[in-house]
Design an enzyme around this catalytic site. Sequence first.
Site, PDB file in Angstrom:
ATOM      1  NE  ARG A   1      -3.736  -2.431   0.517  1.00 25.93           N
ATOM      2  CZ  ARG A   1      -3.647  -3.775   0.065  1.00 25.93           C
ATOM      3  NH1 ARG A   1      -2.629  -4.014  -0.540  1.00 25.93           N
ATOM      4  NH2 ARG A   1      -4.449  -4.462   0.704  1.00 25.93           N
TER       5      ARG A   1
ATOM      6  CB  SER B   1      -8.572  -0.342   4.856  1.00 23.15           C
ATOM      7  OG  SER B   1      -8.898  -1.346   4.214  1.00 23.15           O
TER       8      SER B   1
ATOM      9  CD  GLU C   1      -5.095   1.652   3.047  1.00 22.47           C
ATOM     10  OE1 GLU C   1      -4.741   0.622   3.507  1.00 22.47           O
ATOM     11  OE2 GLU C   1      -6.047   1.570   2.043  1.00 22.47           O
TER      12      GLU C   1
END
Length: 343
Positions: A167, A241, A339
């Site tokens: 990510r 998320s 995130e």
Amino acid sequence: MAMRSSEGADLSRLNSFRVSARARSLAILNDRSHLSEVATILRAGEPSLILGGGSNVLFTKDFEGTVLQVCLMGRRVLEARANTDSILVEAHAGESWHDLVTWTLKRGLFGLENLSLIPGSVGAAPVQNIGAYGVELAEVLESVEALNIEDGQLYRLSREACELGYRDSIFRRAGGQVRWLIVSVRLALSTSAKPRLVYSDLEREFSHRHPPPSPTEVAEAVCRIRQRKLPDPKQLGNAGSFFRNPTLDQQSAEQLKARHPEMPIWPNAMNTSGFKLPAAWLIERCGWKGARRGDAGVHSEHALVLVNYGKATGSEIAALAADIQASVFEQFGVRLEPEVVFV
Ligand code: NAP
């Protein structure tokens, strides 16, 4: 063309959390011929922010600068690569990611099926190297066409140059300073189906099946699973998320496992060493799943997703996130990193 509104621009419809915030000005880029003008705007010295689908951002206050919404559209099949089943597809940054997945499947081009229904735009995909159900963008990304803000020139960055990680990519690591504007991406897809069903949710969908499912069936299953577990941002503000899955070295992973034998721990993907812990599991164990504070909350079906039930402000959601981080740290000694990008 690139349009600029000089009045305070309302950002509440441009972020999937649906929090209210204003920008000093908003520019919309929907024509490649305006790239150099855009580089000038972004270089001008005042703070700037590039926005795609707004599905990975949390506005905690008004933005004292220019927000640039990238709406460059267009997608096409480029060429088949000699002696392989590989075909290059190009899509511009403003396209919807999920629409691109559907479009490729309709053309018999495979590789994106596990990445169905990820919210956001094509341009956002390389930024955090989107991934789901055991597949990451890194596996299919051929190159990224990007505008270098400093020199106003277009570059084609190879996958290696994008330094994709878990990510993560060079596009996230500009230290708050915009350096690259993603214009388009090229993906190397395949005309051969290679279903990837390693995640238990997907495996369960097809455990009774022989022969294996088609890529379209895999995509449909991913959509069903996601719709079951994740709130639709159009109905309930959220940014998917909220935290990344924390990664640990082997020794720390073993120590945690010894203290919490029931804790799921997975080896890192991307051939990197170390292990990852599901952040959702840690948050749920701390009792946060389904918690609500005013209009800010933790989704009742998925502890990794923070939601806006209506009128939550960005700072209320950020405060909830900080309390979740503190309690996970207190209970497990693990630091959760967002995130989502805070603005
Ligand atoms: P899940 O299947 O319940 O799994 C929980 C976590 O354990 C996941 O985050 C996953 O890591 C890891 N995991 C599970 N099975 C694994 C395996 N066989 N090998 C390696 N790691 C495994 O996860 P979920 O929350 O329902 O999400 C399903 C997928 O969609 C995940 O890949 C997740 O990352 C992705 N997703 C992404 C977002 C986003 O906003 N970025 C939002 C929702 C879901 P990974 O996360 O590394 O896969």
